[in-house]
Design an enzyme around this catalytic site. Sequence first.
Site, PDB file in Angstrom:
ATOM      1  N   GLY A  99     -12.042  24.684   2.136  1.00 19.14           N
ATOM      2  CA  GLY A  99     -10.638  24.303   2.160  1.00 19.14           C
ATOM      3  C   GLY A  99     -10.394  23.171   3.136  1.00 19.14           C
ATOM      4  N   ALA A 101      -6.810  26.318   3.769  1.00 13.60           N
ATOM      5  CA  ALA A 101      -7.289  25.005   4.212  1.00 13.60           C
ATOM      6  C   ALA A 101      -7.742  24.958   5.665  1.00 13.60           C
ATOM      7  CB  ALA A 101      -6.192  23.962   3.993  1.00 13.60           C
ATOM      8  N   GLY A 107     -13.870  26.317   6.153  1.00 11.77           N
ATOM      9  CA  GLY A 107     -14.771  26.199   5.017  1.00 11.77           C
ATOM     10  C   GLY A 107     -14.473  25.046   4.086  1.00 11.77           C
ATOM     11  N   TYR A 146     -18.584  56.381 -12.712  1.00 15.29           N
ATOM     12  CA  TYR A 146     -18.388  57.314 -11.615  1.00 15.29           C
ATOM     13  C   TYR A 146     -17.171  56.895 -10.819  1.00 15.29           C
ATOM     14  CZ  TYR A 146     -19.449  60.216  -7.549  1.00 15.29           C
ATOM     15  OH  TYR A 146     -19.377  61.141  -6.548  1.00 15.29           O
ATOM     16  N   THR A 162      -5.005  38.960  -2.783  1.00 16.75           N
ATOM     17  CA  THR A 162      -5.217  37.652  -2.159  1.00 16.75           C
ATOM     18  C   THR A 162      -5.823  36.640  -3.119  1.00 16.75           C
ATOM     19  OG1 THR A 162      -5.571  38.730  -0.009  1.00 16.75           O
ATOM     20  CG2 THR A 162      -6.331  36.457  -0.245  1.00 16.75           C
ATOM     21  N   ASN A 187      -7.371  27.641  -3.455  1.00 10.13           N
ATOM     22  CA  ASN A 187      -8.703  27.748  -2.882  1.00 10.13           C
ATOM     23  C   ASN A 187      -8.938  29.027  -2.080  1.00 10.13           C
ATOM     24  OD1 ASN A 187     -11.293  26.562  -1.488  1.00 10.13           O
ATOM     25  ND2 ASN A 187      -9.883  27.039   0.184  1.00 10.13           N
ATOM     26  N   LEU A 213      -1.568  34.635   1.527  1.00  8.86           N
ATOM     27  CA  LEU A 213      -1.656  34.943   0.093  1.00  8.86           C
ATOM     28  C   LEU A 213      -1.653  36.429  -0.195  1.00  8.86           C
ATOM     29  CD1 LEU A 213      -1.743  32.816  -2.176  1.00  8.86           C
ATOM     30  CD2 LEU A 213      -2.497  31.872   0.003  1.00  8.86           C
TER      31      LEU A 213
END
Length: 362
Positions: A42, A37, A40, A241, A135, A115, A89
């Site tokens: 959040g 939060a 952005g 690969y 995360t 979020n 997180l």
Amino acid sequence: MWPFSRKGASGFSSSSTAEEVTQGIDGTGLTAIVTGASSGIGTETTRVLALRGVHVVMGVRNMAAGQEVKEAIVKEIPTAKVDVMELDLSSMASIRKFASEFNSSGLPLNILINNAGTTGPYMLSKDNIEMLFATNHLGHFLLTSLLLDTMKKTTQESGKEGRIVIVSSEGHRFTYRGGIRFDNINDKSGPVDLICWKTVLNPHSPPTAQNQIPILYCCCQPSLPIVSRRQSIIAVLTCSYNRYSSPFAYGQSKLANVLHANELARLFKEDGVDITANSLHPGAIVTNIFRHSSILSGLVNTVGKYVLKNVQQGAATTCYVALHPQVKGVSGQYFSDCNIAKPGAQAKDPNWPRNSGNSARV
């Protein structure tokens, strides 16, 4: 500013803002947790929920940044109820500490908004788990599990529907061929799908017009011819690969977000719990999530402002799913631009987690 504004069934579109989609909604008496939060969408989610009367608990890794956001919101909205709690997180210990402190606070929990998210190169978390998966998914998986009893208690005592909102991404469509690599999440050299091609003339063919047929080689394994095609045909192969891919790692974490919401919705329905769980794509947004890539960050900061959503628009779908009465009783859905959308094939298969033996892991 996002230029397209065709409205969907909800009456909202990609150009709708978080304030617009929550206009007239009274969230007084509700308590929400918003992770990530301090920046952005959040931050905008926190601001708009507080504007509607919701008591918001900000789960942030950077406490100083979180306090600055809180002060700015309270200055704009003097009646806002906002608390800041430390939450990383990518750390199981931090998540457990956050959940323990919140559960002991006596606060109700009506809305949980998962979020927080990250991108970036390969690295391991403090718990030795690939950082993007740790995360973006595992951290929220653990947090949700630790807070569920409080949410259930709140729902029973208040008689109000609880809502879990998981911010995913359209990136969930672009992941490894098998979806989520549960068995080798940490393996930097695990299999990844690469598009690669290289055509060379077959050295064993006579140099005639009819026999000058190129052999397609995998550029990762140049000694291994894959298939022959005439030179006029463009061939594109998918090969496996041993290489880690940050975009695919991000995609698998976002796929896990959608599957997590779907599985929670199924379990709540089976148990008769009045809590909904939905996932969403916020849109392509001008935020700092691409800070780990100088190229992407540069594009976002220059071209992005003309073709990407701003944070006010980017937070709209989250706020819509969290608060709007149109979403009451809706669960196990994937939203985009404030409307129900179709997720990728792997995300909408209701049997995929259980058939793969991965139910407990999503």
